[in-house]
Design a protein around this motif. Structure first.
Motif, PDB file in Angstrom:
ATOM      1  N   ALA A  40       0.829  -1.179   0.007  1.00 29.45           N
ATOM      2  CA  ALA A  40      -0.093   0.130   0.035  1.00 29.45           C
ATOM      3  C   ALA A  40       0.835   1.354   0.044  1.00 29.45           C
ATOM      4  CB  ALA A  40      -1.034   0.039   1.365  1.00 29.45           C
ATOM      5  N   LEU A  84      -7.042   2.942   3.145  1.00 32.36           N
ATOM      6  CA  LEU A  84      -6.923   1.515   2.530  1.00 32.36           C
ATOM      7  C   LEU A  84      -7.012   0.647   3.984  1.00 32.36           C
ATOM      8  CD1 LEU A  84      -4.622  -0.079  -0.121  1.00 32.36           C
ATOM      9  CD2 LEU A  84      -5.976  -1.334   1.760  1.00 32.36           C
ATOM     10  N   HIS A 102     -10.095   0.781  -5.364  1.00 30.92           N
ATOM     11  CA  HIS A 102     -11.224   1.813  -4.828  1.00 30.92           C
ATOM     12  C   HIS A 102     -12.661   1.153  -5.396  1.00 30.92           C
ATOM     13  CE1 HIS A 102     -13.324   5.467  -4.317  1.00 30.92           C
ATOM     14  NE2 HIS A 102     -13.520   5.782  -5.631  1.00 30.92           N
ATOM     15  N   CYS A 147     -10.218   1.393  -1.033  1.00 32.44           N
ATOM     16  CA  CYS A 147      -9.393   2.596  -0.799  1.00 32.44           C
ATOM     17  C   CYS A 147      -9.866   3.925  -1.337  1.00 32.44           C
ATOM     18  CB  CYS A 147      -7.788   2.239  -1.226  1.00 32.44           C
ATOM     19  SG  CYS A 147      -7.914   2.375  -2.860  1.00 32.44           S
TER      20      CYS A 147
END
Length: 375
Positions: A145, A320, A365, A370
């Motif tokens: 991430a 996230l 997403h 996230c």
């Protein structure tokens, strides 16, 4: 579902292995669940199917943790992608990487161990690249991430220094993660950050105060093994400096620092094997069983990346959440992209470089994990 089964989840009966399997099932990717004990795999498959809500296209295979057995299995089953969940990785994962290289198979894992990431990159990166294979550790919240978020910051011309902080609410480490983080944080000589293109060691028993742009409280953070971003960016011509800290949660930080100080008191005179045995023993004492599956509304996480250059600064904040569930998801995403021929770079690579940071952020997403990319 396609009938071709080319993905093997190794260590599939563990906490993270089940999450990887569930994420593969959500993508309708057939796969093998592999481990030493068939009965444990059967139990794990039952958990995955209960979570998934229907039958899962998975086949179970038992295999010893042995280089030759693994090579034979990969070749016999015509595996293209192996996802390794068996840690601590520096202790256990060598025959798995070596088997993938020998058998001609892409290697992904879920490590958070900086020394493991550096070691396999140095020893096997060129050999994997020569075969057109991917060697991609840390397909996990820590440290994929941060690498994705850092790449967003590095899109700004002139940025050459990265200051990264992970913040996690209500973290619940699994058994394997507990042993991995103990062997990382108790390492008193090699939790590295990057300064002027050189790796330098953090003190292992110090909690650092961090200020995050979305919290009023000052939090305590730890190097948490140093992270993998300094390793991935060490030879990147764009980056001179890279530091990573992790605000692991006020419910954990005091116990972690106490364990580190106990290790530091006991460690003088110990061999490396004795040190590893000590941290494993402490991990057994701290283990409280397999935690429940994490939640987007409880185990929330944020990565903050500040970037600096000679004449410019910039920052990027990326939400996230559900770190373990997302770890399963990025492993499945990586496998899907490898099967679809979407690999961007071979050899030793971060997930961000292997598959593209913008593509990954957009995908996650869409899947609800996230925040969106900046406009």
């Amino acid at each position: 579902m396609t009938q071709t089964r080319n993905v093997l989840v190794y260590g599939a009966s563990g906490y993270t292995g089940k999450l990887v399997a569930e994420s593969l099932a959500q993508r309708d990717i057939p796969f093998y669940m592999a481990g030493r004990t068939l009965s444990r795999l059967e139990t794990a498959l039952g958990v995955v199917e209960e979570r998934h809500g229907k039958k899962v296209d998975a086949a179970l295979v038992s295999v010893g943790h042995d280089f030759r057995e693994l090579v034979d299995l990969i070749q016999r089953l015509e595996i293209k992608v192996l996802i390794n969940n068996v840690g601590p990785f520096m202790q256990l994962a060598w025959p798995v990487v070596e088997a993938c290289l020998e058998a001609g198979c892409h290697y992904l894992d879920t490590t958070g161990e900086q020394d493991w990431t550096a070691a396999i990159g140095e020893k096997y990166g060129a050999a994997f690249a020569a075969k057109g294979l991917l060697l991609c550790p840390a397909n996990s919240f820590m440290w994929a991430a941060g690498a994705m978020a850092a790449e967003v910051v590095l899109e700004t011309p002139g940025i050459d220094s990265l200051d990264i902080c992970y913040q996690i609410d209500n973290g619940l480490p699994s058994e394997a993660s507990t042993k991995s983080f103990l062997r990382m944080v108790c390492n008193d000589v090699s939790q590295y950050y990057l300064e002027q293109n050189q790796l330098k060691a953090w003190p292992n028993d110090v909690a650092h105060l961090v200020s995050l742009p979305y919290r009023n409280a000052i939090l305590r953070a730890h190097p948490w093994g140093g992270a993998c971003e300094p390793i991935w960016f060490k030879d990147d011509p764009r980056v001179r400096n890279c530091k990573v800290l992790t605000a692991i949660g006020e419910h954990m930080i005091d116990g972690v620092i106490a364990a580190i100080k106990a290790f530091n008191a006991a460690a003088p005179g110990m061999s490396q094997d004795e040190r590893e045995e000590w941290t494993n023993r402490m991990g057994d004492q701290m283990d409280s069983g397999e935690p429940p599956k994490d939640s987007l509304d409880v185990q929330r996480g944020v990565i903050v990346v500040h970037g600096q250059g000679r004449q410019i600064t910039t920052s990027y904040v990326m939400n996230l959440s559900a770190a373990y569930t997302w770890t399963g998801d990025i492993c499945a995403e990586g496998a899907e992209r490898l099967l679809n021929g979407q690999l961007k770079a071979v050899g030793f690579q971060s997930p961000a470089k292997a598959f593209g940071h913008r593509e990954l952020i957009q995908r996650f997403h869409e899947r609800g994990f996230c925040s969106a990319l900046p406009a």
